[in-house]
Structures are given as structure tokens and as C-alpha cells.
Design an enzyme around this catalytic site. Structure first.
Site, PDB file in Angstrom:
ATOM      1  N   THR A  25      30.598 -25.739  41.077  1.00 38.19           N
ATOM      2  CA  THR A  25      31.300 -26.930  41.583  1.00 38.19           C
ATOM      3  C   THR A  25      32.690 -26.562  42.086  1.00 38.19           C
ATOM      4  O   THR A  25      33.300 -25.621  41.570  1.00 38.19           O
ATOM      5  CB  THR A  25      31.425 -27.947  40.426  1.00 38.19           C
ATOM      6  OG1 THR A  25      30.144 -28.501  40.184  1.00 38.19           O
ATOM      7  CG2 THR A  25      32.402 -29.059  40.715  1.00 38.19           C
ATOM      8  N   THR A  34      34.508 -28.760  35.721  1.00 35.55           N
ATOM      9  CA  THR A  34      33.280 -28.074  36.131  1.00 35.55           C
ATOM     10  C   THR A  34      32.549 -27.621  34.873  1.00 35.55           C
ATOM     11  O   THR A  34      33.183 -27.212  33.907  1.00 35.55           O
ATOM     12  CB  THR A  34      33.568 -26.871  37.040  1.00 35.55           C
ATOM     13  OG1 THR A  34      32.322 -26.186  37.286  1.00 35.55           O
ATOM     14  CG2 THR A  34      34.544 -25.884  36.425  1.00 35.55           C
ATOM     15  N   VAL A  60      22.513 -37.561  38.136  1.00 40.84           N
ATOM     16  CA  VAL A  60      23.911 -37.626  38.570  1.00 40.84           C
ATOM     17  C   VAL A  60      24.771 -36.938  37.509  1.00 40.84           C
ATOM     18  O   VAL A  60      24.621 -37.206  36.320  1.00 40.84           O
ATOM     19  CB  VAL A  60      24.376 -39.088  38.758  1.00 40.84           C
ATOM     20  CG1 VAL A  60      25.848 -39.140  39.141  1.00 40.84           C
ATOM     21  CG2 VAL A  60      23.526 -39.790  39.802  1.00 40.84           C
TER      22      VAL A  60
HETATM   23  N1  ASP Z   1      29.624 -30.339  36.572  1.00 44.90           N
HETATM   24  C1  ASP Z   1      28.631 -30.212  37.602  1.00 44.90           C
HETATM   25  C2  ASP Z   1      27.480 -31.118  37.302  1.00 44.90           C
HETATM   26  O1  ASP Z   1      27.113 -31.238  36.138  1.00 44.90           O
HETATM   27  C3  ASP Z   1      28.118 -28.814  37.771  1.00 44.90           C
HETATM   28  C4  ASP Z   1      29.170 -27.754  37.972  1.00 44.90           C
HETATM   29  O2  ASP Z   1      30.283 -27.895  37.471  1.00 44.90           O
HETATM   30  O3  ASP Z   1      28.895 -26.765  38.658  1.00 44.90           O
HETATM   31  O4  ASP Z   1      26.904 -31.649  38.211  1.00 44.90           O
END
Ligand code: ASP
Length: 315
Positions: free
Chosen positions: A176, A227, A205
Site C-alpha cells: 500500500t 499499511t 474492503v
Molecule cells: N492495509 C491494506 C489492506 O488491508 C494492505 C496494505 O497495507 O498493503 O487493504
């Protein structure tokens, strides 16, 4: 009000990665390009909200990260992207979830903030709104990368072999992207964008689209973007928790941000990190994984980036 020195911080995801200088250089370059895109606006007195948006657009367009081009695949081998923006001055927010084909989901989140009268839009309604707003659309193939497809195949093999729910596994790289900034007018903002977790169920989601979980901004305290394993960030209202600790408990940013990342979030199995900036320009970037792609640029100073633990961001 006298101008305050601006600061902008970005991240490109946390996770378990091993040091490899050959592979790391492009990440440092991409993080610096994102910082430069945001800092250019802040330098000319631009708003924190515009700066974080510009930084995230830069990271979305870079296929190294799990956002926009380069987004991970769902279990159905499609891309479903989430994004959000928040303005700490007005507590205005915009978010989208499960969109596909939108070149820059963060621009759609910004349009939700500015033009929709809503805060969160999902799926087909959000797609139509993107078209009404004249945002750039791309064919599904534009978002594809071999690396992410390999990740999907690996996750599916792992699931078959171990019965482990691949999206919540404790390893891998959550790519992310996000940005937080304090502008010269003393206002805070955050922006975040993601393809979510590899092999997630269609329709899932994550925290990035949930105001208070993966993003929060309030001029009274701080701007935060996260993230990691989104389900845990939602369950602990992680981004809002940093703000609440500062406002209600009187913690400093340097106390509140690590308390959230190493406290209840970790206790319930949450892996990842966050970046945050407060109204005085302090920056905190804690993570409970081996690394987190991250960078910071302060007014009049060189941009600094880092990946691993115990690594102070360096120019
Ligand atoms: N936090 C993000 C999600 O759960 C994934 C990520 O941080 O890469 O969609």
C-alpha cells in the site's frame, strides 16, 4: 499566521523483506520522486491535501507498489482498489472501495471529498462517478504485473497446502502507498491507496478506505496513514487511535504512534506500520514488520528514505 516549515512523509508498504541493495535502489528513487511531487506544491504555499494527493499519484503510477498500476490480485485474479484522502483542517474526507479500471483511485477519493456530498463510495456507483468526473480510466491489463501474479499463485498454493487464509498471513509485503503532510499554513492531511491484500475475496474492503482505520487527519493532533493487515487496523480503529491518544490522553506523537503499532494491534495479530506527522512537524513512522518503505522531506532539507528497522532515513 506566520508560515510554518512544511514536512511531508510517504510510505510504500511494510512487510517481511530481506536486504538486497540491487533491488532496493528503485524503491528509494520512487519514494524520493513521490516526496518531490508533494514538496514542490508545499514549497509554493500549496495545501497539504494537494501535496499528499500528488505524492500518492506518483506512487500509484509506479508498478513497484501495490496501488494503482501494480495492484495485487484478488482470489478471482482481478484488481479491486481502495483509496482515501482526509483534510485535517475541515475534517473533510473522501474514500472509495473495490474500484477497478480507475487509473488513480486517490483522485477518485479526492473527487468524493470535493464533489459527491458523500464520504465513501464503492463498486459500480464509484466507477460511474469516476466517469462523470472525467477521471482517466485504463483497461484491466494496464494494472497487471508478473510479480503480483506470482504472489497470487504463491498465496493460492500456500492456501491449498496449509489451509492458511492467504490474505492474512504473517509474511509477505503489503505494498500500500500513503502520504501525510503539514503545510506552511499549519494544516495537516493524509492520502492512501491500495490494491488490498493478495488473494483477498472479491468485495473485501480493507482499512485504507475506512476513515479512522487506515487514515485519519485532524489539525488538532496529527495526520496518519497505515499499511498492513487491514482487518486488524479496522478492528483497532488504528489511525484514529493515534489522534485520540494525543487529544484525550495528552500523549506526544512519538508516544502515541508506536503505542498503537506495538500495542493492541500487535496483540490481536496485526502486522504493519503507519506514518504520521503532527501539527508541530514531528514525524513518527513505527512498524512491527522487518521493514517499511518510507521517506520524509522537510522544508529546506534533502529527502531521506529508508526500508529496514534501525535504519534512520538517509538522503
Ligand atoms: N492495509 C491494506 C489492506 O488491508 C494492505 C496494505 O497495507 O498493503 O487493504
Amino acid at each position: 499566521m506566520a508560515a510554518v516549515p512544511f514536512v511531508i512523509a510517504v510510505h510504500g508498504g511494510a512487510g517481511t523483506m530481506s536486504p538486497n541493495p540491487d533491488l532496493e535502489a528503485p524503491y528509494h528513487r520512487a519514494l524520493k520522486a513521490a516526496l518531490a511531487a508533494g514538496a514542490a506544491l508545499l514549497e509554493s504555499g500549496g495545501a497539504a491535501l494537494d501535496a499528499v494527493q500528488a505524492a500518492v499519484v506518483s506512487l500509484e503510477d509506479c508498478p513497484l507498489f501495490n496501488a494503482g498500476r501494480g495492484s495485487v490480485y484478488t482470489a478471482a485474479a482481478r484488481h479491486e482498489m481502495d483509496a482515501a484522502v482526509m483534510d485535517g483542517q475541515r475534517l473533510a474526507a473522501g474514500a472509495v472501495a473495490c474500484v477497478h479500471g480507475v487509473r488513480n483511485p486517490v483522485l477518485l477519493a479526492r473527487s468524493v471529498l470535493s464533489d459527491s456530498g458523500h464520504v465513501l463510495m464503492v463498486g459500480e456507483g464509484a466507477q460511474c462517478f469516476a466517469q462523470q468526473m472525467g477521471l482517466a480510466m485504463e483497461p484491466d491489463a494496464w494494472f497487471d504485473t508478473e510479480e503480483r501474479l506470482d504472489d497470487l499463485r504463491r498465496a493460492q498454493r500456500q492456501r491449498r497446502a496449509m489451509g492458511v487464509p492467504a490474505p492474512l498471513r504473517d509474511s509477505g509485503h503489503f505494498g500500500t502507498v500513503g502520504a501525510v503532510a503539514l503545510d506552511a499554513h499549519g494544516h495537516l492531511a493524509g492520502a492512501v491507496s491500495t490494491g488490498g491484500l493478495t488473494a483477498k475475496r472479491p468485495g473485501r474492503v480493507g482499512d485504507s478506505a475506512v476513515i479512522g482505520a487506515g487514515i485519519y487527519a485532524n489539525d488538532l493532533s496529527c495526520a496518519v496513514v497505515a499499511t498492513g493487515t487491514g482487518e486488524h487496523f479496522i478492528r483497532t480503529a488504528a489511525a484514529h487511535d493515534v489522534h485520540a491518544r494525543m487529544l484525550y490522553r495528552g500523549q506526544s506523537l512519538q508516544e502515541a504512534a508506536p503505542d498503537v503499532v506495538f500495542g493492541e494491534l500487535l496483540r490481536i495479530g496485526g502486522r504493519g506500520g503507519l506514518i504520521a506527522v503532527d501539527a508541530r512537524g514531528e514525524v513518527s513512522m513505527p512498524f512491527n514488520t522487518a521493514g517499511m518503505y518510507r521517506g520524509v522531506q522537510r522544508q529546506g532539507e534533502a529527502a531521506c528514505t529508508a526500508i529496514f528497522q534501525d535504519q534512520a532515513p538517509a538522503a
